[in-house]
Design a protein around this motif. Structure first.
Motif, PDB file in Angstrom:
ATOM      1  N   VAL A 213       0.852  -1.189   0.000  1.00  0.00           N
ATOM      2  CA  VAL A 213       0.000   0.000   0.000  1.00  0.00           C
ATOM      3  C   VAL A 213       0.889   1.241   0.000  1.00  0.00           C
ATOM      4  N   PHE A 245      -5.261  -0.836   7.353  1.00  0.00           N
ATOM      5  CA  PHE A 245      -4.632  -1.574   6.255  1.00  0.00           C
ATOM      6  C   PHE A 245      -5.211  -2.980   6.083  1.00  0.00           C
ATOM      7  N   CYS A 282      -3.055   0.453  -3.777  1.00  0.00           N
ATOM      8  CA  CYS A 282      -2.561  -0.822  -3.272  1.00  0.00           C
ATOM      9  C   CYS A 282      -2.593  -1.914  -4.338  1.00  0.00           C
TER      10      CYS A 282
END
Length: 288
Positions: A213, A245, A282
């Motif tokens: 990411v 995340f 990402c």
């Protein structure tokens, strides 16, 4: 591999009638992916264009000759260092070409120059932008960075240490490219003098790699935790938020990479407090 990204105009920019100055781009190469995120310098009228030039240049160069997954660490390290230097050089050339084609900067003579009398350099700072880029080819990730964007790597527990199939093994996040600490020197841009010397490049070899990411510095408050959250001293530095995340990765895998939930996160009230543009990009393995 799943790729997804979103860029959201910051609240402060919206209040000033200023457009989003971030840019992102991803290239799917099948067994590999190239990611690039750029943050145009605030206060520079044409920095949004500079950000788009930065991600286009990075993706074009990095996608051209990605090493094999079986290549040695030395091959990957040398390749990303050379590619990073080329990105800085090509960005500068592209920006100078844009500025030369659209009019000379104030104070630059308009008379033609002879071969022995070259024109002074174009003010590339008018399109100043930072850049972070990553080439993802499991088990490798190669990073290059100029400026204050940051990068996080996701991993899964090794097989046999969790329960169930691979998607159920616990996922973790690791801040491998942190943003500069408070009080750090002035931000370096691709157009800054000596930018090539201040380029950061490195590679990560991770057999349990499950994602990468990238984010602009405006996302720090939303995506990073203070070390006290994990009962660590301040000198431990910022830590990646597993809630953000790992939660984002799970959502994107479940919906096949639809970026709408990511855009909603970046548009929410918690994100709006930063006032800055927010961009996240990402690449995720599918969990198998």
């Amino acid at each position: 591999m799943i790729t997804a990204g979103a860029a959201v105009q910051g609240a402060a920019h919206l209040a000033r009638g200023q457009g989003c100055q971030d840019a992102f781009k991803a290239v799917d190469l099948g067994e590999a992916a190239v990611l690039a995120v750029s943050d145009g310098a605030g206060g520079r009228e044409r920095s949004a264009l500079g950000a788009h030039i930065a991600v286009d240049t990075a993706c074009r160069i990095l996608a051209g000759s990605v090493p094999e997954a079986t290549d040695a660490p030395e091959t990957w390290t040398a390749w990303i260092a050379a590619a990073g230097a080329e990105v800085v050089l090509e960005y500068r050339r592209a920006v100078e070409g844009v500025l030369s084609a659209t009019g000379r900067p104030s104070g630059r003579p308009t008379a033609p120059f002879g071969p022995a009398d070259p024109p002074p350099p174009v003010d590339a700072g008018a399109l100043a932008a930072t850049l972070v880029a990553a080439v993802v080819r499991p088990p490798w990730v190669a990073f290059l960075s100029v400026g204050d964007c940051f990068g996080t790597v996701l991993t899964r527990e090794p097989a046999g240490t969790g329960t169930g199939t691979a998607p159920q093994r616990r996922e973790r996040c690791h801040l491998v490219l942190p943003p500069p600490p408070p009080g750090a020197p002035e931000t370096v841009f691709l157009s800054s003098p000596g930018a090539g010397l201040r380029l950061r490049s490195f590679v990560v070899w991770e057999p349990q790699l499950s994602g990468v990411v990238l984010a602009t510095d405006g996302c720090a408050a939303l995506t990073l935790d203070h070390p006290s959250v994990r009962e660590l001293p301040p000198e431990a530095g910022p830590l990646p938020s597993e809630r953000f995340f790992c939660g984002l990765a799970a959502t994107l895998r479940a919906n096949g990479g639809d970026a709408a939930p990511l855009r909603d996160l970046l548009s929410g009230p918690e994100a709006a407090r930063t006032g800055d543009d927010l961009t996240v990009l990402c690449a995720l393995t599918d969990g198998r």
